[in-house]
Design a protein around this motif. Sequence first.
Motif, mmCIF file in Angstrom:
data_model
loop_
_atom_site.group_PDB
_atom_site.id
_atom_site.type_symbol
_atom_site.label_atom_id
_atom_site.label_comp_id
_atom_site.label_asym_id
_atom_site.label_seq_id
_atom_site.Cartn_x
_atom_site.Cartn_y
_atom_site.Cartn_z
ATOM 1 N N LEU A 128 6.882 -3.144 -17.131
ATOM 2 C CA LEU A 128 7.303 -3.860 -15.922
ATOM 3 C C LEU A 128 7.997 -5.171 -16.245
ATOM 4 C CD1 LEU A 128 4.153 -3.088 -13.812
ATOM 5 C CD2 LEU A 128 6.454 -2.163 -13.464
ATOM 6 N N SER A 129 7.597 -5.814 -17.342
ATOM 7 C CA SER A 129 8.241 -7.080 -17.721
ATOM 8 C C SER A 129 9.716 -6.874 -18.068
ATOM 9 C CB SER A 129 7.518 -7.729 -18.905
ATOM 10 O OG SER A 129 7.751 -7.026 -20.116
ATOM 11 N N LYS A 130 10.058 -5.654 -18.478
ATOM 12 C CA LYS A 130 11.444 -5.348 -18.819
ATOM 13 C C LYS A 130 12.257 -4.961 -17.581
ATOM 14 C CE LYS A 130 10.028 -4.051 -23.412
ATOM 15 N NZ LYS A 130 9.825 -3.013 -24.393
ATOM 16 N N ILE A 131 11.571 -4.546 -16.521
ATOM 17 C CA ILE A 131 12.244 -4.171 -15.279
ATOM 18 C C ILE A 131 12.448 -5.377 -14.371
ATOM 19 C CG2 ILE A 131 11.989 -2.853 -13.138
ATOM 20 C CD1 ILE A 131 10.490 -0.741 -14.771
ATOM 21 N N PHE A 132 11.388 -6.170 -14.228
ATOM 22 C CA PHE A 132 11.431 -7.314 -13.315
ATOM 23 C C PHE A 132 11.890 -8.560 -14.065
ATOM 24 C CE2 PHE A 132 8.474 -4.430 -11.198
ATOM 25 C CZ PHE A 132 9.019 -4.418 -9.926
ATOM 26 N N THR A 133 13.205 -8.691 -14.176
ATOM 27 C CA THR A 133 13.774 -9.828 -14.901
ATOM 28 C C THR A 133 14.356 -10.883 -13.973
ATOM 29 O OG1 THR A 133 15.877 -8.652 -15.128
ATOM 30 C CG2 THR A 133 14.284 -8.418 -16.942
ATOM 31 N N ASP A 134 14.507 -10.552 -12.710
ATOM 32 C CA ASP A 134 15.039 -11.501 -11.732
ATOM 33 C C ASP A 134 13.906 -12.427 -11.284
ATOM 34 O OD1 ASP A 134 16.016 -12.890 -9.543
ATOM 35 O OD2 ASP A 134 16.671 -11.105 -8.454
ATOM 36 N N PRO A 135 14.006 -13.726 -11.566
ATOM 37 C CA PRO A 135 12.931 -14.654 -11.206
ATOM 38 C C PRO A 135 12.624 -14.673 -9.708
ATOM 39 C CG PRO A 135 14.571 -15.762 -12.573
ATOM 40 C CD PRO A 135 15.094 -14.398 -12.273
ATOM 41 N N CYS A 136 13.635 -14.461 -8.885
ATOM 42 C CA CYS A 136 13.404 -14.438 -7.430
ATOM 43 C C CYS A 136 12.565 -13.230 -7.029
ATOM 44 C CB CYS A 136 14.726 -14.445 -6.677
ATOM 45 S SG CYS A 136 15.620 -15.992 -6.836
ATOM 46 N N ALA A 137 12.841 -12.080 -7.624
ATOM 47 C CA ALA A 137 12.062 -10.879 -7.332
ATOM 48 C C ALA A 137 10.626 -11.055 -7.798
ATOM 49 C CB ALA A 137 12.692 -9.657 -7.998
ATOM 50 N N VAL A 138 10.443 -11.616 -8.996
ATOM 51 C CA VAL A 138 9.092 -11.857 -9.514
ATOM 52 C C VAL A 138 8.341 -12.819 -8.595
ATOM 53 C CG1 VAL A 138 7.761 -12.867 -11.416
ATOM 54 C CG2 VAL A 138 9.683 -11.327 -11.902
ATOM 55 N N ALA A 139 9.004 -13.885 -8.179
ATOM 56 C CA ALA A 139 8.369 -14.856 -7.282
ATOM 57 C C ALA A 139 7.990 -14.212 -5.950
ATOM 58 C CB ALA A 139 9.289 -16.046 -7.055
ATOM 59 N N ALA A 140 8.863 -13.370 -5.420
ATOM 60 C CA ALA A 140 8.586 -12.716 -4.132
ATOM 61 C C ALA A 140 7.385 -11.781 -4.242
ATOM 62 C CB ALA A 140 9.818 -11.961 -3.652
ATOM 63 N N ILE A 141 7.336 -10.969 -5.290
ATOM 64 C CA ILE A 141 6.211 -10.043 -5.452
ATOM 65 C C ILE A 141 4.925 -10.814 -5.747
ATOM 66 C CG2 ILE A 141 5.280 -8.126 -6.801
ATOM 67 C CD1 ILE A 141 8.217 -7.229 -7.214
ATOM 68 N N THR A 142 5.029 -11.856 -6.544
ATOM 69 C CA THR A 142 3.857 -12.681 -6.838
ATOM 70 C C THR A 142 3.302 -13.291 -5.552
ATOM 71 O OG1 THR A 142 4.672 -13.167 -9.056
ATOM 72 C CG2 THR A 142 3.005 -14.650 -8.176
ATOM 73 N N GLY B 252 -0.527 -13.824 -5.812
ATOM 74 C CA GLY B 252 -0.584 -14.275 -7.202
ATOM 75 C C GLY B 252 -1.067 -13.220 -8.181
ATOM 76 N N ALA B 253 -1.294 -12.013 -7.706
ATOM 77 C CA ALA B 253 -1.840 -10.967 -8.566
ATOM 78 C C ALA B 253 -0.794 -10.292 -9.460
ATOM 79 C CB ALA B 253 -2.546 -9.908 -7.729
ATOM 80 N N PHE B 254 0.474 -10.520 -9.197
ATOM 81 C CA PHE B 254 1.537 -9.861 -9.970
ATOM 82 C C PHE B 254 1.827 -10.692 -11.215
ATOM 83 C CE2 PHE B 254 6.218 -9.086 -10.597
ATOM 84 C CZ PHE B 254 6.112 -7.767 -11.004
ATOM 85 N N VAL B 255 1.519 -10.117 -12.372
ATOM 86 C CA VAL B 255 1.738 -10.797 -13.647
ATOM 87 C C VAL B 255 2.473 -9.823 -14.573
ATOM 88 C CG1 VAL B 255 0.651 -11.988 -15.596
ATOM 89 C CG2 VAL B 255 -0.360 -12.155 -13.312
ATOM 90 N N PRO B 256 3.808 -9.801 -14.512
ATOM 91 C CA PRO B 256 4.568 -8.851 -15.328
ATOM 92 C C PRO B 256 4.766 -9.339 -16.766
ATOM 93 C CG PRO B 256 6.081 -10.097 -13.974
ATOM 94 C CD PRO B 256 4.692 -10.549 -13.614
ATOM 95 N N LEU B 257 3.654 -9.425 -17.478
ATOM 96 C CA LEU B 257 3.659 -9.784 -18.899
ATOM 97 C C LEU B 257 2.954 -8.659 -19.647
ATOM 98 C CD1 LEU B 257 2.404 -13.472 -18.589
ATOM 99 C CD2 LEU B 257 4.775 -12.721 -18.946
#
Length: 138
Positions: A71-85, A90-95
Amino acid sequence: MVALATATQIAQTAFAEGEARGVTVMSVVVTDAGGHIRLAMRSDSQGIFGVDTAVGKARTALGFNRTSLHLSKIFTDPCAVAAITAATGGAFVPLGGGVVVQRDGMTVGAIAISGGLPDVDEAIAVAAAEAAGLTVLR
């Protein structure tokens, strides 16, 4: 569900595997299929965010039915990560480091490691899962 005895075995294996890979400061989390914590352990010198990070990695893997490294390789857009987080509280941690585990083709939970580099954390989680007789969903 991952039995508590199995979760304990997973943690012991993960700490040994981590040490073998040079990761001596880490946290291990094992959840059930719903993302509820079955076991959480951290090394003596692990900081205050290690367990929380591992819980997030485990729930992220479960939520998308993929490893958190993938997932860390798919979700590279910081805005998308922030929105899902934000949407997940705060449970979304794509690391890397969170893996979904199965027994007999059924998801029984997740294992997550926090402390090393993302690919190393995932390798530790995979090794611990396989040592416990579980299959990692890739």
